[in-house]
Design a protein around this motif. Structure first.
Motif, mmCIF file in Angstrom:
data_model
loop_
_atom_site.group_PDB
_atom_site.id
_atom_site.type_symbol
_atom_site.label_atom_id
_atom_site.label_comp_id
_atom_site.label_asym_id
_atom_site.label_seq_id
_atom_site.Cartn_x
_atom_site.Cartn_y
_atom_site.Cartn_z
ATOM 1 N N UNK A 299 58.532 19.148 45.662
ATOM 2 C CA UNK A 299 57.213 18.600 46.400
ATOM 3 C C UNK A 299 56.470 17.324 45.317
ATOM 4 N N UNK A 300 57.044 17.145 44.179
ATOM 5 C CA UNK A 300 56.286 16.494 43.273
ATOM 6 C C UNK A 300 54.804 16.652 42.957
ATOM 7 N N UNK A 301 54.638 17.805 42.575
ATOM 8 C CA UNK A 301 53.235 18.271 42.585
ATOM 9 C C UNK A 301 53.334 19.176 41.122
ATOM 10 N N UNK A 302 52.269 18.456 40.335
ATOM 11 C CA UNK A 302 52.012 18.942 38.909
ATOM 12 C C UNK A 302 51.152 20.192 38.744
ATOM 13 N N UNK A 303 50.148 20.149 39.600
ATOM 14 C CA UNK A 303 48.961 21.214 39.599
ATOM 15 C C UNK A 303 48.519 21.497 41.121
ATOM 16 N N UNK A 304 48.207 22.766 41.066
ATOM 17 C CA UNK A 304 47.871 23.291 42.513
ATOM 18 C C UNK A 304 46.451 23.867 42.396
ATOM 19 N N UNK A 305 45.469 23.376 43.310
ATOM 20 C CA UNK A 305 44.480 24.043 43.341
ATOM 21 C C UNK A 305 44.247 25.313 44.343
ATOM 22 N N UNK A 306 43.813 26.416 43.990
ATOM 23 C CA UNK A 306 43.997 27.614 44.794
ATOM 24 C C UNK A 306 42.538 27.799 45.459
ATOM 25 N N UNK A 307 42.424 28.342 46.669
ATOM 26 C CA UNK A 307 41.202 28.783 47.287
ATOM 27 C C UNK A 307 40.631 30.141 46.921
ATOM 28 N N UNK A 308 39.667 30.359 46.158
ATOM 29 C CA UNK A 308 39.658 31.612 45.523
ATOM 30 C C UNK A 308 38.095 32.250 46.043
ATOM 31 N N UNK A 309 38.249 33.376 46.610
ATOM 32 C CA UNK A 309 37.175 34.066 47.367
ATOM 33 C C UNK A 309 36.890 35.366 46.565
ATOM 34 N N UNK A 310 35.546 35.678 45.962
ATOM 35 C CA UNK A 310 35.242 37.132 45.759
ATOM 36 C C UNK A 310 35.158 37.909 46.869
ATOM 37 N N UNK A 311 34.959 37.293 47.922
ATOM 38 C CA UNK A 311 34.872 38.068 49.466
ATOM 39 C C UNK A 311 36.014 38.545 49.813
ATOM 40 N N UNK A 312 37.375 38.300 49.345
ATOM 41 C CA UNK A 312 38.489 38.837 49.914
ATOM 42 C C UNK A 312 38.943 39.938 49.027
ATOM 43 N N UNK A 313 38.747 41.037 49.595
ATOM 44 C CA UNK A 313 39.228 42.146 48.551
ATOM 45 C C UNK A 313 40.476 42.263 47.942
ATOM 46 N N UNK A 314 41.313 41.818 48.593
ATOM 47 C CA UNK A 314 42.962 41.954 47.994
ATOM 48 C C UNK A 314 42.787 40.938 46.794
ATOM 49 N N UNK A 315 42.308 39.958 47.006
ATOM 50 C CA UNK A 315 42.341 38.713 45.845
ATOM 51 C C UNK A 315 41.381 39.234 44.533
ATOM 52 N N UNK A 316 40.285 39.811 45.070
ATOM 53 C CA UNK A 316 39.220 40.343 44.323
ATOM 54 C C UNK A 316 39.595 41.149 42.989
ATOM 55 N N UNK A 317 40.503 42.300 43.820
ATOM 56 C CA UNK A 317 41.053 43.323 42.942
ATOM 57 C C UNK A 317 41.844 42.665 41.730
ATOM 58 N N UNK A 318 42.655 41.697 41.960
ATOM 59 C CA UNK A 318 43.539 41.091 41.139
ATOM 60 C C UNK A 318 42.782 40.428 39.974
ATOM 61 N N UNK A 319 41.616 39.782 40.421
ATOM 62 C CA UNK A 319 40.643 39.001 39.239
ATOM 63 C C UNK A 319 40.211 40.083 38.354
ATOM 64 N N UNK A 320 39.708 41.410 39.281
ATOM 65 C CA UNK A 320 39.039 42.219 38.380
ATOM 66 C C UNK A 320 40.033 43.308 37.525
ATOM 67 N N UNK A 321 41.250 43.190 37.711
ATOM 68 C CA UNK A 321 42.202 43.882 36.954
ATOM 69 C C UNK A 321 42.716 43.026 35.858
ATOM 70 N N UNK A 322 42.693 41.492 36.116
ATOM 71 C CA UNK A 322 42.908 40.557 35.014
ATOM 72 C C UNK A 322 44.308 40.253 35.004
ATOM 73 N N UNK A 323 44.585 39.048 34.593
ATOM 74 C CA UNK A 323 45.964 38.780 34.569
ATOM 75 C C UNK A 323 46.405 37.332 33.643
ATOM 76 N N UNK A 324 47.441 37.166 33.303
ATOM 77 C CA UNK A 324 47.848 35.906 32.608
ATOM 78 C C UNK A 324 48.182 34.874 33.463
ATOM 79 N N UNK A 325 47.333 33.865 33.489
ATOM 80 C CA UNK A 325 47.401 32.803 34.470
ATOM 81 C C UNK A 325 48.361 31.964 34.052
ATOM 82 N N UNK A 326 49.079 31.201 35.349
ATOM 83 C CA UNK A 326 49.920 30.259 35.186
ATOM 84 C C UNK A 326 49.111 28.826 35.271
ATOM 85 N N UNK A 327 49.287 28.332 34.187
ATOM 86 C CA UNK A 327 48.306 26.927 34.014
ATOM 87 C C UNK A 327 48.361 26.034 35.187
ATOM 88 N N UNK A 328 49.423 25.928 35.876
ATOM 89 C CA UNK A 328 49.726 25.101 37.045
ATOM 90 C C UNK A 328 48.988 25.332 38.262
#
Ligand code: HDL
Ligand code: ZN
Length: 417
Positions: free
Chosen positions: A139-168
């Motif tokens: 795709x010729x893409x160096x960096x990707x902006x996600x769309x992050x929502x504390x209101x999405x229960x599935x996504x929120x759980x991962x943030x609250x658990x914590x994880x090592x980020x992929x800096x891309x």
């Protein structure tokens, strides 16, 4: 009669621009992709490509299957139906259909075989981490902006658990429920320990800012974002205007973050299509003008969903240096409109805008969305640099590379600083 001033040949312009656009990797500043740490939230592979909501909308134009029957099918069964209806029974000539085939082709797959089971087998051999790298390369893409929502229960759980980020993968704090569903959302914030009430009194405003600060820090959010209906007004009668003025803008100033507004989406125009049921409407850009004029120390990113608003948005960006417009959003992301918008924006704004984001929901879409966009951006830039050369001006290869890097994310990064 003065001798005509020699100009650099068009062929040289063409080769310099083509190679600059092809070799400059992009910062994709708005997607619905996720850091691989989010597991199944990151969609990828042939079945997710085929059940993309753009294709869901198109398949219901050619099938009599009731929507409720479709939603009971498995993802594989939905993909089989879409493949048969939109690729076999009808030529896959729409932008979203062609996109699937561009992706498969650039992955080196032979679509002439039209062999969906064989395609599934090929995708099943990939490890996700390797495939993320492959899709970003193609795709010729160096960096990707996600769309992050504390209101999405599935996504929120991962943030609250914590994880090592992929800096891309960078983060954007998406706040639609806060702005568009207040006071219903006040109950959620109260449940999370913020002392808020439905009424927007001072305590509630300050607790909303604490909520924004908590998640800005947790995400390391690069900007805040909201999508807004065509009738969005500012100032306006709804709670969203008060929330923007008293909480969002002060928060963005305090944290040095742009506020991104995506205006013109008519949510659930046809609810039976679910995510595919959202529509588009012309908006009154006075709201955006009032925001930019009233908060000159805030930075605004904006994109709009109606073709009829595009020229006015570009003119607005000429009025306000604190406004950076971006992308050919959603129903605008079709070649005919992308070319018209990119040409108009360059003619009105030069290089101080971001022509495209992918809005990818499926990882592999990076490949086609950026391939199709690069073709158009190249075509328009060749025309524009050629027109420059006709004046005797000689853009150097380095200057063209600098300009292309700005268009593909550099100007956005400078704007955010
Ligand atoms: O609100 C948005 O961010 C939109 O981009 C929607 O997610 C929409 O469903 C979409 O994916 N458009 O491309
Ligand atoms: Zn989006």
């Amino acid at each position: 009669m003065a001798e005509p001033i020699p100009r650099i040949p068009r062929a040289l312009i063409e080769s310099q621009v083509t190679s600059a656009v092809a070799s400059t990797t992009a910062y994709d500043i708005h997607t619905h992709l996720y850091d691989p740490a989010f597991g199944n939230l990151l969609l990828w592979g042939i079945d997710d490509l085929l059940v993309y909501h753009y294709l869901v909308a198109e398949v219901f134009r050619v099938t009599d299957l009731p929507t409720e029957t479709f939603w009971k099918l498995s993802k594989t069964q939905q993909a089989d139906l879409i493949w048969n209806e939109l690729f076999i029974q009808n030529s896959p000539i729409s932008e979203a259909c062609r996109g699937v085939l561009t992706t498969l082709n650039l992955l080196g797959l032979d679509v002439r075989r039209r062999d969906l089971p064989a395609l599934r087998a090929w995708f099943s051999q990939w490890k996700l981490d390797d495939y993320v790298t492959r899709c970003m390369e193609l795709g010729g893409v160096r960096k990707i902006s996600m769309t992050n929502s504390p209101f999405d229960p599935e996504e929120r759980a991962v943030w609250e658990q914590g994880f090592g980020r992929d800096d891309r993968f960078t983060a954007a704090l998406r706040i639609d429920p806060l702005l568009l569903e207040w006071p219903k959302t006040s109950g959620q914030l109260a449940g999370w320990g913020y002392s808020v009430e439905p009424g927007l009194n001072d305590t509630t405003i300050s607790e909303i800012r604490r909520f924004l600060a908590d998640w800005t820090r947790k995400f390391n959010a690069q900007y805040l974002m909201v999508s807004l209906p065509p009738d969005f007004m500012f100032p306006g009668p709804g709670p969203e205007a008060v929330l923007i003025e008293k909480a969002i803008l002060p928060h963005c100033r305090e944290h040095g973050l742009p506020f991104a507004l995506m205006i013109g989406v008519q949510r659930a125009q046809n609810p039976s299509l679910r995510l595919a049921g959202d529509g588009s409407g012309r908006c009154d850009l006075t709201a955006l003008a009032n925001l930019c004029a009233g908060a000159l120390e805030n930075k605004f990113l904006a994109t709009v969903l109606s073709r009829e608003n595009q020229h006015e948005l570009a003119v607005l960006a000429r009025k306000f240096g604190n406004l950076h417009i971006f992308g050919c959003w959603w129903f605008m992301n079709i070649p005919w409109v992308v070319e018209e918008m990119t040409r108009m924006r360059i003619e009105l704004l030069g290089l101080s805008f971001t022509p495209q984001h992918s809005d990818a929901r499926v990882l592999d879409q990076l490949i086609y969305k950026w391939s199709h966009s690069r073709q158009i951006i190249t075509k328009v830039l060749v025309e524009k640099y050629d027109a420059l050369a006709a004046t005797g001006w000689e853009p150097t290869q380095n200057e063209i590379a600098r300009d292309v890097n700005n268009l593909l994310g550099g100007a956005f990064e400078s704007f955010c600083r």
